[in-house]
Design a protein around this motif. Structure first.
Motif, PDB file in Angstrom:
ATOM      1  N   UNK A 135     -69.493  -5.700 -13.820  1.00  0.00           N
ATOM      2  CA  UNK A 135     -68.401  -5.620 -14.510  1.00  0.00           C
ATOM      3  C   UNK A 135     -67.634  -4.086 -14.802  1.00  0.00           C
ATOM      4  N   UNK A 136     -68.944  -2.774 -15.349  1.00  0.00           N
ATOM      5  CA  UNK A 136     -67.817  -1.663 -14.902  1.00  0.00           C
ATOM      6  C   UNK A 136     -67.207  -0.761 -13.939  1.00  0.00           C
ATOM      7  N   UNK A 137     -66.188  -0.934 -13.672  1.00  0.00           N
ATOM      8  CA  UNK A 137     -65.922  -0.286 -12.626  1.00  0.00           C
ATOM      9  C   UNK A 137     -65.817   0.896 -12.854  1.00  0.00           C
ATOM     10  N   UNK A 138     -66.020   1.555 -13.378  1.00  0.00           N
ATOM     11  CA  UNK A 138     -66.062   3.631 -13.776  1.00  0.00           C
ATOM     12  C   UNK A 138     -67.358   3.485 -13.707  1.00  0.00           C
ATOM     13  N   UNK A 139     -68.906   2.831 -13.836  1.00  0.00           N
ATOM     14  CA  UNK A 139     -69.907   2.792 -13.562  1.00  0.00           C
ATOM     15  C   UNK A 139     -70.064   2.789 -11.799  1.00  0.00           C
ATOM     16  N   UNK A 140     -69.502   1.303 -11.394  1.00  0.00           N
ATOM     17  CA  UNK A 140     -69.513   1.124 -10.040  1.00  0.00           C
ATOM     18  C   UNK A 140     -69.062   2.751  -8.761  1.00  0.00           C
ATOM     19  N   UNK A 141     -68.385   2.957  -9.569  1.00  0.00           N
ATOM     20  CA  UNK A 141     -67.661   3.832  -8.678  1.00  0.00           C
ATOM     21  C   UNK A 141     -68.353   5.171  -8.559  1.00  0.00           C
ATOM     22  N   UNK A 142     -69.211   5.469  -9.861  1.00  0.00           N
ATOM     23  CA  UNK A 142     -70.055   6.719 -10.326  1.00  0.00           C
ATOM     24  C   UNK A 142     -71.067   6.307  -9.978  1.00  0.00           C
ATOM     25  N   UNK A 143     -71.800   5.028  -9.346  1.00  0.00           N
ATOM     26  CA  UNK A 143     -72.826   4.991  -8.621  1.00  0.00           C
ATOM     27  C   UNK A 143     -72.211   5.432  -6.960  1.00  0.00           C
ATOM     28  N   UNK A 144     -71.074   4.345  -6.565  1.00  0.00           N
ATOM     29  CA  UNK A 144     -70.685   4.858  -5.672  1.00  0.00           C
ATOM     30  C   UNK A 144     -70.939   6.192  -5.000  1.00  0.00           C
ATOM     31  N   UNK A 145     -70.296   7.166  -5.083  1.00  0.00           N
ATOM     32  CA  UNK A 145     -70.264   8.577  -5.355  1.00  0.00           C
ATOM     33  C   UNK A 145     -71.437   9.730  -5.516  1.00  0.00           C
ATOM     34  N   UNK A 156     -63.675  -8.637 -13.433  1.00  0.00           N
ATOM     35  CA  UNK A 156     -63.425  -9.037 -14.665  1.00  0.00           C
ATOM     36  C   UNK A 156     -63.869 -10.064 -15.290  1.00  0.00           C
ATOM     37  N   UNK A 157     -64.684  -9.875 -15.888  1.00  0.00           N
ATOM     38  CA  UNK A 157     -65.194 -11.516 -16.352  1.00  0.00           C
ATOM     39  C   UNK A 157     -64.185 -11.911 -17.237  1.00  0.00           C
ATOM     40  N   UNK A 158     -63.795 -13.053 -17.093  1.00  0.00           N
ATOM     41  CA  UNK A 158     -63.011 -13.599 -18.787  1.00  0.00           C
ATOM     42  C   UNK A 158     -63.312 -14.738 -19.291  1.00  0.00           C
TER      43      UNK A 158
END
Length: 305
Positions: A135-145, A156-158
């Motif tokens: 759900x966290x785009x910043x954490x997902x990008x951090x992990x991939x980097x 994004x969950x609604x």
């Protein structure tokens, strides 16, 4: 002389159409030969490429054998003996590891949630494809980097945890339409269906799905209703010809909302094993005309361990 010549001499005329027709036939013949030659060459190239691809796959498989039992046990041991309270127990990790080892070929594994075990799942699914949804785009990008071998996407969950009863009721009302058990969620308007994942993920035949996210511990949290519903549809919508079964694990199974949602969409009749914190379901592909998720609304509880 004139009369004799007239009687014995025959005049032969060659009409130009005859010559043109012969030339045209030769052109058609050459065109046919050229076409057959091109078809032969194309077949030869395709066959050579197919043989080359098959040989490459075989070579990769030979040079990248599955993890040995000893290596798997070591990874599980060190992962489960961490001092962090966020880690899964040895028993829960072992259940998932056993399912991964049952794959007859490299597994396709889908994990909802980037957690302390993410690197472990990627390592245990050696040679397979492991995809993480967070759900966290910043954490997902951090992990991939930080870990380029990790394939992670954000969503994004609604939904809100407090809305769980209304959301389940809405699915029941639309179970024959937008919320069908078998469908391509990419085109669905069901409130609990995740339709904004990368398009290619809807085409993957998932062998193992782990629901370990998103967060769901307070009323405003998104909860795991959408992740569990989406998992249920993906497992039941697998194409014919492949593995018809999908192992589904729901972590934090002791949470009331997770158990209720699992009962509704994963179904007790498919629960093969459970602990205080983990539910293990095995779902099978369904007919495209199926109009309900569970065979019975009062399925007998499965044996727990």
């Amino acid at each position: 002389m004139k009369n004799n010549f007239s009687n014995t001499t025959k005049l032969i005329l060659l009409h130009p159409y005859i010559q043109k027709q012969g030339s045209s036939n030769r052109l058609w013949f050459l065109a046919l030969v050229s076409l057959l030659t091109l078809a032969f060459l194309a077949t030869l190239i395709y066959t050579r490429d197919s043989i080359s691809t098959t040989s490459t796959i075989a070579a990769v498989a030979a040079t990248n054998p599955p993890l040995s039992t000893a290596v798997s046990r070591a990874l599980i041991h060190y992962a489960s003996n961490s001092n962090s309270s966020d880690h899964m127990s040895y028993t829960d990790i072992k259940h998932i590891s056993d399912a991964l080892r049952q794959c007859s070929q490299p597994c396709n594994v889908l994990v909802f949630g980037l957690t302390a075990e993410s690197l472990l799942w990627r390592a245990l699914n050696h040679n397979g494809r492991t995809v993480f949804i967070d759900e966290n785009r910043y954490y997902a990008a951090y992990i991939e980097e930080k870990y380029p071998e990790i394939e992670a996407y954000d969503v994004q969950y609604a939904t809100r945890l407090s809305e769980m009863p209304e959301l389940i009721a809405a699915v029941k009302e639309q179970v024959r339409n937008e919320c069908r058990p078998v469908q391509n969620l990419l085109f669905s308007e069901c409130k609990l269906g995740l339709n904004d994942l990368p398009n290619q993920l809807y085409e993957v035949e998932w062998d193992v799905i782990l629901v370990d996210g998103p967060r769901g511990y307070w009323p405003e949290a998104p909860g795991r209703m959408a992740a569990i519903f989406t998992t249920a549809v993906l497992a039941r919508s697998k194409r014919a010809g492949g593995n018809p079964k999908t192992h589904v694990f729901v972590h934090d199974f002791n949470m009331k909302v997770d158990r209720i949602t699992s009962d509704e969409f994963l179904c007790r009749e498919n629960l093969v094993k459970s602990t205080d914190t983990m539910g293990h379901f095995v779902l099978e592909r369904m007919d495209s005309n199926a109009a309900r998720f569970c065979r019975s609304s009062h399925s007998p509880p499965s044996n727990s361990s």
